[in-house]
Design an enzyme around this catalytic site. Structure first.
Site, PDB file in Angstrom:
ATOM      1  CG  HIS A  99      -1.835  -3.921   0.399  1.00  0.00           C
ATOM      2  ND1 HIS A  99      -0.900  -2.952   0.635  1.00  0.00           N
ATOM      3  CD2 HIS A  99      -2.012  -4.576   1.572  1.00  0.00           C
ATOM      4  CE1 HIS A  99      -0.518  -3.022   1.906  1.00  0.00           C
ATOM      5  NE2 HIS A  99      -1.185  -3.995   2.500  1.00  0.00           N
ATOM      6  CD  GLU A 171      -4.657  -3.823   5.074  1.00  0.00           C
ATOM      7  OE1 GLU A 171      -4.189  -4.579   5.925  1.00  0.00           O
ATOM      8  OE2 GLU A 171      -4.085  -3.586   4.000  1.00  0.00           O
TER       9      GLU A 171
HETATM   10  P1  PGA Z   1       1.216  -4.548   9.025  1.00  0.00           P
HETATM   11  O1  PGA Z   1       0.664  -4.624   7.516  1.00  0.00           O
HETATM   12  O2  PGA Z   1       0.543  -5.643   9.789  1.00  0.00           O
HETATM   13  O3  PGA Z   1       2.698  -4.751   8.885  1.00  0.00           O
HETATM   14  O4  PGA Z   1       0.851  -3.219   9.555  1.00  0.00           O
HETATM   15  C1  PGA Z   1      -0.690  -4.839   7.268  1.00  0.00           C
HETATM   16  C2  PGA Z   1      -0.949  -4.849   5.793  1.00  0.00           C
HETATM   17  O5  PGA Z   1      -0.242  -4.192   5.030  1.00  0.00           O
HETATM   18  O6  PGA Z   1      -1.877  -5.549   5.355  1.00  0.00           O
END
Ligand code: PGA
Length: 256
Positions: A99, A171
């Protein structure tokens, strides 16, 4: 068609014991089943201290539990760390790795992440592996190169059999927690790009092996549209997964 797609809530460092139990009570009350979820797979990634209890409470309820991290060793003098071995001993066999918050705040580079991937695979874990570009990289049109680099130095070290255990989460960092998100076309273009570089590397393979989900500012309004895309295999939700009512609203909106 949302069949076999995954909707996972990443709680990050949120939800204490009372909040976690309250969340579970509400979601259990919904009586979701494989049938009424139409194959949609639900998952959450709570904090370490609650994993054991949560796993016990949910029993056979269709809600998978993920850890948010593991160390790359089995055991040892690593104060504050948790191993795959420990997680396996409480029947947790899923983990999120890579992440952007782990990369940014805990300096997890691609070398460290590759070690963690190998360790998770040793334990037969299912892995959600996050990749994504930052805002500047997107603006100067470097996002494809960045994604390629992140994949080349990690997942491309694996064989096809190992890749079966990995779900890629695209992401974009600029979309995480900001309320900004890419267009559907931006996401599907990136997913196609990722599939293409896999084809180039591994030759012909069943593209169903490679699951690619999207994460970043998912909410009850945009989730269904994204999930309905053929080449998006699920969503990773941060902020909007913390509150049970909100999370349930997202699920129900996707099902209706
Ligand atoms: P968010 O986070 O939905 O708050 O944008 C997504 C993530 O960090 O996986």
């Amino acid at each position: 068609m949302i069949y076999q797609k995954i909707l996972i809530g990443n709680w990050k460092m949120n939800n204490n014991l009372i909040q976690s139990i309250n969340f579970l009570k509400k979601i259990l009350k919904k009586n979701y089943t494989k049938n009424n979820l139409f194959g949609l797979k639900l998952a959450i990634a709570p904090s370490y201290p609650f994993l054991f209890l949560i796993k016990k409470i949910i029993k056979n309820y269709p809600l998978e539990i993920f850890a948010q991290n593991i160390h790359y060793d089995d055991y040892g003098a690593y104060t504050g760390e948790v191993s795959a071995n420990m997680l396996q001993s409480i029947n947790i066999n899923n983990v999120i790795l890579g992440h952007s918050e782990r990369r940014k705040y805990f300096h997890e580079n691609n070398n460290i992440l590759l070690k963690k991937i190998y360790q998770a695979l040793n334990y037969n874990f299912k892995i959600i592996f996050c990749i994504g570009e930052n805002e500047e990289e997107r603006q100067i049109n470097k996002h494809f190169d960045i994604i390629k680099k992140q994949i080349e130095s990690t997942i491309f070290k694996l064989n096809l059999n190992q890749i079966k255990n990995i779900i890629i989460a695209y992401e974009p960092i600029w979309a995480i927690g900001t309320g900004k998100y890419p267009t559907i076309e931006n996401i599907t273009t990136m997913n196609n790009y990722i599939k293409n570089i896999f084809f180039k590397k591994y030759g012909l393979f069943d593209s169903n092996i490679l699951k690619i989900i999207y994460g970043g500012s998912i909410n009850h309004l945009n989730c269904k549209k994204i999930l309905l895309q053929k080449n998006i295999d699920g969503v990773l939700i941060g902020n909007n997964s913390l509150d049970p009512d909100n999370f349930i609203k997202i699920i129900d909106n996707c099902l209706n």
